[in-house]
Scaffold this motif. Structure first.
Motif, short mmCIF file in Angstrom:
data_model
loop_
_atom_site.label_atom_id
_atom_site.label_comp_id
_atom_site.label_asym_id
_atom_site.label_seq_id
_atom_site.Cartn_x
_atom_site.Cartn_y
_atom_site.Cartn_z
N MET A 75 31.40 24.00 -0.97
CA MET A 75 31.96 24.76 0.08
C MET A 75 32.71 26.11 -0.26
O MET A 75 32.40 26.88 0.62
N THR A 76 33.09 26.02 -1.62
CA THR A 76 33.46 27.51 -1.77
C THR A 76 32.45 28.67 -1.84
O THR A 76 32.61 29.69 -1.56
N ALA A 77 31.28 28.18 -2.30
CA ALA A 77 30.26 29.19 -2.35
C ALA A 77 29.72 29.62 -1.10
O ALA A 77 29.53 30.72 -0.60
N LEU A 78 29.71 28.60 -0.15
CA LEU A 78 29.05 28.90 1.30
C LEU A 78 30.36 29.71 1.62
O LEU A 78 30.09 30.62 2.61
N GLY A 79 31.67 29.40 1.59
CA GLY A 79 32.88 30.33 2.21
C GLY A 79 32.70 31.63 1.48
O GLY A 79 33.17 32.56 2.14
N LEU A 80 32.34 31.80 0.27
CA LEU A 80 32.41 33.26 -0.27
C LEU A 80 31.28 34.01 0.76
O LEU A 80 31.27 35.35 0.98
N MET A 81 30.08 33.30 0.87
CA MET A 81 29.00 33.63 1.77
C MET A 81 29.57 34.25 2.93
O MET A 81 29.27 35.48 3.59
N LYS A 82 30.47 33.21 3.72
CA LYS A 82 30.87 33.93 4.93
C LYS A 82 31.76 34.94 4.79
O LYS A 82 31.85 35.84 5.73
N GLY A 83 32.57 34.93 3.93
CA GLY A 83 33.44 35.85 3.72
C GLY A 83 32.71 37.31 3.73
O GLY A 83 33.05 38.48 4.26
N HIS A 84 31.56 37.42 2.88
CA HIS A 84 30.78 38.60 2.77
C HIS A 84 30.35 38.92 3.99
O HIS A 84 30.52 40.19 4.39
N LEU A 85 30.12 38.04 4.68
CA LEU A 85 29.14 38.50 6.01
C LEU A 85 30.13 38.60 7.13
O LEU A 85 29.97 39.50 8.12
N ILE A 86 31.33 38.28 7.02
CA ILE A 86 32.44 38.62 7.95
C ILE A 86 32.89 40.10 7.93
O ILE A 86 33.11 40.85 8.86
N GLU A 121 19.50 18.55 -2.58
CA GLU A 121 20.40 17.27 -2.77
C GLU A 121 20.74 16.69 -1.36
O GLU A 121 20.87 15.47 -1.16
N ARG A 122 21.25 17.54 -0.70
CA ARG A 122 22.10 17.04 0.64
C ARG A 122 21.19 17.02 1.61
O ARG A 122 21.80 16.90 2.87
N ASN A 123 19.96 17.31 1.60
CA ASN A 123 18.85 17.45 2.66
C ASN A 123 19.06 18.46 3.79
O ASN A 123 19.16 18.09 4.83
N VAL A 124 19.48 19.61 3.26
CA VAL A 124 20.03 20.52 4.04
C VAL A 124 18.72 21.72 3.97
O VAL A 124 18.31 22.10 2.79
N GLU A 156 24.60 31.31 11.29
CA GLU A 156 24.18 29.71 11.62
C GLU A 156 23.73 29.06 10.56
O GLU A 156 23.96 27.62 10.62
N SER A 157 22.97 29.51 9.69
CA SER A 157 22.18 28.89 8.62
C SER A 157 23.64 28.42 7.59
O SER A 157 23.51 27.17 7.11
N ILE A 158 24.38 29.38 7.36
CA ILE A 158 25.56 28.91 6.27
C ILE A 158 26.23 27.85 7.17
O ILE A 158 26.61 27.04 6.41
N ASP A 159 26.46 28.03 8.42
CA ASP A 159 27.41 27.06 9.26
C ASP A 159 26.62 25.74 9.19
O ASP A 159 27.47 24.50 9.00
N GLY A 160 25.38 25.73 9.28
CA GLY A 160 24.62 24.51 9.22
C GLY A 160 24.89 23.83 7.90
O GLY A 160 24.82 22.58 7.77
N ALA A 161 24.78 24.78 6.76
CA ALA A 161 25.06 23.97 5.46
C ALA A 161 26.42 23.41 5.16
O ALA A 161 26.73 22.41 4.65
N ILE A 162 27.52 24.29 5.68
CA ILE A 162 28.70 23.55 5.77
C ILE A 162 29.11 22.29 6.80
O ILE A 162 29.42 21.49 5.97
#
Length: 277
Positions: A75-86, A121-124, A156-162
């Motif tokens: 979740m942290t890695a995906l959150g960092l992605m979100k922060g960059h894109l924000i 592993e999470r089928n994402v 949307e892809s990042i949100d889907g992974a979250i």
């Protein structure tokens, strides 16, 4: 001859016993006698070794250094992605396309490797291609509608992974606060790295840290109501501290001089962490 060997063996046994006794005494003296020197952590030791951020960010010398909890790290890695894109979105809306480029590139170039295996592993569905397409368009045609569409698809892809994490977990205050703490530690490190001689000298790091703080606020908003009901005192402190943190980043363009020192930022981040437990 046998007597000589026996004597040597006895001498070695006695020597070993004395050595072990001395070591035990030394350990006891240090642990119980109160005389062992205690080194207090300083801002320097925290920022150099303890924060896990960009200088701390997983792919960038350790952005999101790792907590030992796979879900929090994911979740942290995906959150960092979100922060960059924000922050990239802010810059695009301001017409600052060149400044937006590195923030669009970081998710794919420096963070995607941290989640690539986890996605499988999470089928994402993997979304590296979407991030690459956005990165390419941001460099070649930042003003075109295709770029805006690619930006939306990447988000949307990042949100889907979250969303692959169970909703109960994503709404669990303990889990969310653990993630927020990792994001804020990274933000503090980025903020510190942006400053030299009381001036912002690294624009990208200032903007990165802003994005991570803004996304942390978004995450906290999702649990604020429950925190207010279940842990009102903690909620009051965390909410007020997040608001105070945000004042250090008044806009996507840094002020002439820092509003808060790195030490003050680290202190506020520590305050939130203490109230998270």
């Amino acid at each position: 001859m046998a007597k000589q060997i026996k004597a040597v063996e006895m001498f070695l046994a006695l020597s070993l016993a004395v050595t072990i006794g001395a070591c035990n005494n030394a350990t006891t003296d240090a642990g119980e006698g109160g005389e062992a020197e205690v080194v207090e952590p300083t801002e320097e030791t925290v920022s150099e070794g303890g924060e896990g951020g960009e200088g701390g960010e997983g792919g960038e010398g350790g952005e999101g250094g790792g907590t030992g909890n796979a879900d929090v790290d994911y979740m942290t890695a995906l959150g960092l992605m979100k922060g960059h894109l924000i922050v990239a979105e802010e810059l695009i809306e301001a017409g600052k396309y060149a400044e937006a480029e590195p923030h669009i590139g970081h998710p794919v170039e420096e963070l995607y490797g941290d989640v690539e295996g986890e996605l499988t592993e999470r089928n994402v569905p993997q979304f590296k291609a979407e991030l690459n397409e956005l990165n390419d368009l941001a460099k070649s045609a930042p003003e075109k509608p295709e770029t805006k569409q690619a930006f939306t698809e990447a988000m949307e892809s990042i949100d889907g992974a979250i969303a692959a994490l169970p909703e109960t977990q994503r709404q669990d205050p303990e889990f969310v606060l653990d993630t927020i703490n990792q994001l804020l530690k990274t933000a503090a490190e980025e903020y510190e790295a942006a400053i030299a001689a009381d001036k912002f000298v690294e624009l990208v790091e200032y903007q990165d840290s802003r994005g991570f703080v803004l996304y942390s606020q978004q995450l906290y908003d999702n649990i604020a109501e429950e925190m207010q009901q279940e842990r009102p005192e903690d909620h009051e402190v965390i909410s007020a501290t997040l608001d105070e943190l945000e004042t250090a980043w008044p806009s996507v363009t840094p002020p002439d001089s820092p509003i808060k020192t790195p030490s003050e930022i680290y202190g506020l981040v520590s305050q939130i962490e203490l109230r998270s437990n």
